[in-house]
Design a protein around this motif. Sequence first.
Motif, mmCIF file in Angstrom:
data_model
loop_
_atom_site.group_PDB
_atom_site.id
_atom_site.type_symbol
_atom_site.label_atom_id
_atom_site.label_comp_id
_atom_site.label_asym_id
_atom_site.label_seq_id
_atom_site.Cartn_x
_atom_site.Cartn_y
_atom_site.Cartn_z
ATOM 1 N N UNK A 126 28.771 35.173 49.721
ATOM 2 C CA UNK A 126 30.112 35.563 50.133
ATOM 3 C C UNK A 126 31.022 34.354 50.354
ATOM 4 N N UNK A 127 30.481 33.259 50.865
ATOM 5 C CA UNK A 127 31.293 32.054 51.037
ATOM 6 C C UNK A 127 31.731 31.516 49.672
ATOM 7 N N UNK B 228 38.007 33.576 45.322
ATOM 8 C CA UNK B 228 39.091 34.534 45.553
ATOM 9 C C UNK B 228 40.301 33.870 46.211
ATOM 10 N N UNK B 229 40.071 32.972 47.152
ATOM 11 C CA UNK B 229 41.195 32.294 47.814
ATOM 12 C C UNK B 229 41.997 31.464 46.820
ATOM 13 N N UNK B 230 41.353 31.028 45.737
ATOM 14 C CA UNK B 230 42.040 30.278 44.686
ATOM 15 C C UNK B 230 42.670 31.210 43.642
ATOM 16 N N UNK C 179 38.426 43.112 42.539
ATOM 17 C CA UNK C 179 39.764 43.159 43.128
ATOM 18 C C UNK C 179 40.777 43.191 41.989
ATOM 19 N N UNK C 180 41.382 44.348 41.809
ATOM 20 C CA UNK C 180 42.270 44.562 40.674
ATOM 21 C C UNK C 180 43.595 43.824 40.820
ATOM 22 N N UNK C 181 44.179 43.858 42.019
ATOM 23 C CA UNK C 181 45.475 43.221 42.230
ATOM 24 C C UNK C 181 45.250 41.727 42.487
ATOM 25 N N UNK C 182 45.583 40.918 41.494
ATOM 26 C CA UNK C 182 45.341 39.477 41.561
ATOM 27 C C UNK C 182 46.007 38.851 42.788
ATOM 28 N N UNK C 183 47.177 39.351 43.170
ATOM 29 C CA UNK C 183 47.893 38.785 44.317
ATOM 30 C C UNK C 183 47.133 38.968 45.628
ATOM 31 N N UNK D 94 43.841 38.712 45.968
ATOM 32 C CA UNK D 94 42.592 37.947 45.995
ATOM 33 C C UNK D 94 42.532 36.906 47.112
ATOM 34 N N UNK D 95 43.555 36.071 47.306
ATOM 35 C CA UNK D 95 43.459 35.071 48.381
ATOM 36 C C UNK D 95 43.304 35.690 49.773
ATOM 37 N N UNK D 96 43.996 36.772 50.035
ATOM 38 C CA UNK D 96 43.904 37.436 51.342
ATOM 39 C C UNK D 96 42.511 38.025 51.527
#
Length: 173
Positions: A104-105, A111-113, A122-126, A128-130
Amino acid sequence: MKNKSIPSIKTDYKNRFNRKLWLAERKRDLRLYFDSRNMIHGKFENEPFWSVVPRTSLWHIPSLGTPGFDGWYGIAGDHPTDVVPLNYFEGDIRKILDHFVKKWLHAAEKLKQGEDYGDFRIENIKERPIIGQLIEDRATRLERFVAAEELWTEQTLVWVPPAPVPDDEIESD
């Protein structure tokens, strides 16, 4: 009119009914995980083989009909629901949890990148960081369980699988 603060009502997980309800929800989470990936599995046990209710639960999920493959360890709780083949860990609960923490880390960093990490879909790319930050938080919380020596005694370290059930006794969930 005075603004009265409403006291917080906390669920008592020492209560058998609340504990059972929470565990049933985690079992449902794992079933949804398997169903969403079209993974065939054997009968779920009634109880996890390790848990810290209401934070996390670790389950043994047997496979059906794949020679040499015994099934999965499934984790569900206040974190991502995930699985790993049980043949990798010889029942060492702490190592299983540590595997999920590291996975997970790693996923959180990707994902944060804004990168994709297939296991999290995660379908919505925006977003991913959250979501990556949230996964990192949950992995760090689980990591505290792995590091907490007081949770680990000889009795809690290793899970011994039950004897195999003959095919004619296998029930569907």
